[in-house]
Design a protein around this motif. Sequence first.
Motif, PDB file in Angstrom:
ATOM      1  N   ASP A   1       0.840  -1.187   0.000  1.00 12.42           N
ATOM      2  CA  ASP A   1       0.000   0.000   0.000  1.00 12.42           C
ATOM      3  C   ASP A   1       0.881   1.246   0.000  1.00 12.42           C
ATOM      4  O   ASP A   1       1.662   1.447   0.926  1.00 12.42           O
ATOM      5  CB  ASP A   1      -0.922  -0.017   1.212  1.00 12.42           C
ATOM      6  CG  ASP A   1      -1.806   1.221   1.251  1.00 12.42           C
ATOM      7  OD1 ASP A   1      -2.107   1.697   2.346  1.00 12.42           O
ATOM      8  OD2 ASP A   1      -2.173   1.685   0.171  1.00 12.42           O
ATOM      9  N   GLN A   2       0.736   2.048  -1.051  1.00 17.73           N
ATOM     10  CA  GLN A   2       1.604   3.197  -1.195  1.00 17.73           C
ATOM     11  C   GLN A   2       1.022   4.368  -0.413  1.00 17.73           C
ATOM     12  O   GLN A   2      -0.087   4.828  -0.716  1.00 17.73           O
ATOM     13  CB  GLN A   2       1.737   3.554  -2.673  1.00 17.73           C
ATOM     14  CG  GLN A   2       2.836   4.503  -2.962  1.00 17.73           C
ATOM     15  CD  GLN A   2       3.636   4.092  -4.184  1.00 17.73           C
ATOM     16  OE1 GLN A   2       3.219   3.242  -4.939  1.00 17.73           O
ATOM     17  NE2 GLN A   2       4.781   4.708  -4.367  1.00 17.73           N
ATOM     18  N   LYS A   5       1.700   9.148  -3.030  1.00 19.68           N
ATOM     19  CA  LYS A   5       1.500   8.872  -4.446  1.00 19.68           C
ATOM     20  C   LYS A   5       1.663  10.120  -5.291  1.00 19.68           C
ATOM     21  O   LYS A   5       1.126  11.186  -4.969  1.00 19.68           O
ATOM     22  CB  LYS A   5       0.097   8.306  -4.683  1.00 19.68           C
ATOM     23  CG  LYS A   5      -0.134   6.933  -4.123  1.00 19.68           C
ATOM     24  CD  LYS A   5      -1.522   6.427  -4.482  1.00 19.68           C
ATOM     25  CE  LYS A   5      -1.764   5.048  -3.906  1.00 19.68           C
ATOM     26  NZ  LYS A   5      -3.118   4.533  -4.221  1.00 19.68           N
ATOM     27  N   GLN A 106       6.539   8.097  -6.214  1.00 19.63           N
ATOM     28  CA  GLN A 106       7.233   7.436  -7.317  1.00 19.63           C
ATOM     29  C   GLN A 106       7.999   8.407  -8.201  1.00 19.63           C
ATOM     30  O   GLN A 106       8.814   8.005  -9.020  1.00 19.63           O
ATOM     31  CB  GLN A 106       6.239   6.661  -8.198  1.00 19.63           C
ATOM     32  CG  GLN A 106       5.271   5.782  -7.440  1.00 19.63           C
ATOM     33  CD  GLN A 106       3.969   6.516  -7.201  1.00 19.63           C
ATOM     34  OE1 GLN A 106       3.932   7.596  -6.599  1.00 19.63           O
ATOM     35  NE2 GLN A 106       2.861   5.933  -7.645  1.00 19.63           N
TER      36      GLN A 106
ATOM     37  N   ARG B  42      10.978   3.788 -10.406  1.00 20.97           N
ATOM     38  CA  ARG B  42      10.232   3.761  -9.142  1.00 20.97           C
ATOM     39  C   ARG B  42      10.810   4.770  -8.171  1.00 20.97           C
ATOM     40  O   ARG B  42      11.841   5.370  -8.388  1.00 20.97           O
ATOM     41  CB  ARG B  42      10.257   2.360  -8.557  1.00 20.97           C
ATOM     42  CG  ARG B  42       9.732   1.307  -9.515  1.00 20.97           C
ATOM     43  CD  ARG B  42       9.644  -0.041  -8.863  1.00 20.97           C
ATOM     44  NE  ARG B  42       8.624  -0.074  -7.821  1.00 20.97           N
ATOM     45  CZ  ARG B  42       8.304  -1.173  -7.147  1.00 20.97           C
ATOM     46  NH1 ARG B  42       8.926  -2.293  -7.408  1.00 20.97           N
ATOM     47  NH2 ARG B  42       7.380  -1.145  -6.211  1.00 20.97           N
ATOM     48  N   GLN B  45      13.099   3.501  -1.999  1.00 24.53           N
ATOM     49  CA  GLN B  45      12.675   2.585  -0.945  1.00 24.53           C
ATOM     50  C   GLN B  45      13.711   2.578   0.165  1.00 24.53           C
ATOM     51  O   GLN B  45      14.895   2.323  -0.092  1.00 24.53           O
ATOM     52  CB  GLN B  45      12.504   1.172  -1.510  1.00 24.53           C
ATOM     53  CG  GLN B  45      12.059   0.157  -0.473  1.00 24.53           C
ATOM     54  CD  GLN B  45      12.073  -1.260  -1.004  1.00 24.53           C
ATOM     55  OE1 GLN B  45      12.915  -1.616  -1.826  1.00 24.53           O
ATOM     56  NE2 GLN B  45      11.134  -2.076  -0.539  1.00 24.53           N
TER      57      GLN B  45
END
Lengths: 114, 114
Positions: A1-2, A5, A106, B42, B45
């Motif tokens: 679950d991002q 966004k 992103q 992407r 992270q």
Amino acid sequence: DQQVKQNSPSLSVQEGRISILNCDYTNSMFDYFLWYKKYPAEGPTFLISISSIKDKNEDGRFTVFLNKSAKHLSLHIVPSQPGDSAVYFCAARDGSGNTGKLIFGQGTTLQVKP
Amino acid sequence: SQTIHQWPATLVQPVGSPLSLECTVEGTSNPNLYWYRQAAGRGLQLLFYSVGIGQISSEVPQNLSASRPQDRQFILSSKKLLLSDSGFYLCAWEQGQGINQPQHFGDGTRLSIL
């Protein structure tokens, strides 16, 4: 679950016009928001930030707006310049922890055309 | 002023080989340190973070490990690289104990696994 966004992967703008980059988040515990700019093969460079107690922060051509009720922030660049062409990341920090862990979107690739 | 150094800038390694990426920060003491990975197309992270010497927190289970042998040194390691370890690795620092401080990134290491 991002949790953070950036729904627009890319944006193209004419030089001199306004660039508006958008970012949405889901976690109401986020209390600090940042925008970074990244060129290829380089690390992200910090641009501007905003605390959740504010709704606007301005630094030269860059302005960040925060709408907490909508869980939305945006970066405005006015006027846009060709050197602004880069990938822009928004990031958010969870204020409930004791570290500065950031959650990144992103990224949106901005192209400013001469 | 504070600076952050990462090396090497690029690295090509065969599958199964070990890895050691190093990051050092100058001009500050007791920073919080972070390792991120950016996969192609992407966002960033978070892999590991550290709030002090010998203190490492892992965000995602993976084939990598991190160590902080000195206050301003952060090392990312692997005993055996996988193809999925390919990516752009970024080290970042922020002022420890600070409120609403941005993270500052190094220029990254492009890791390609063959």
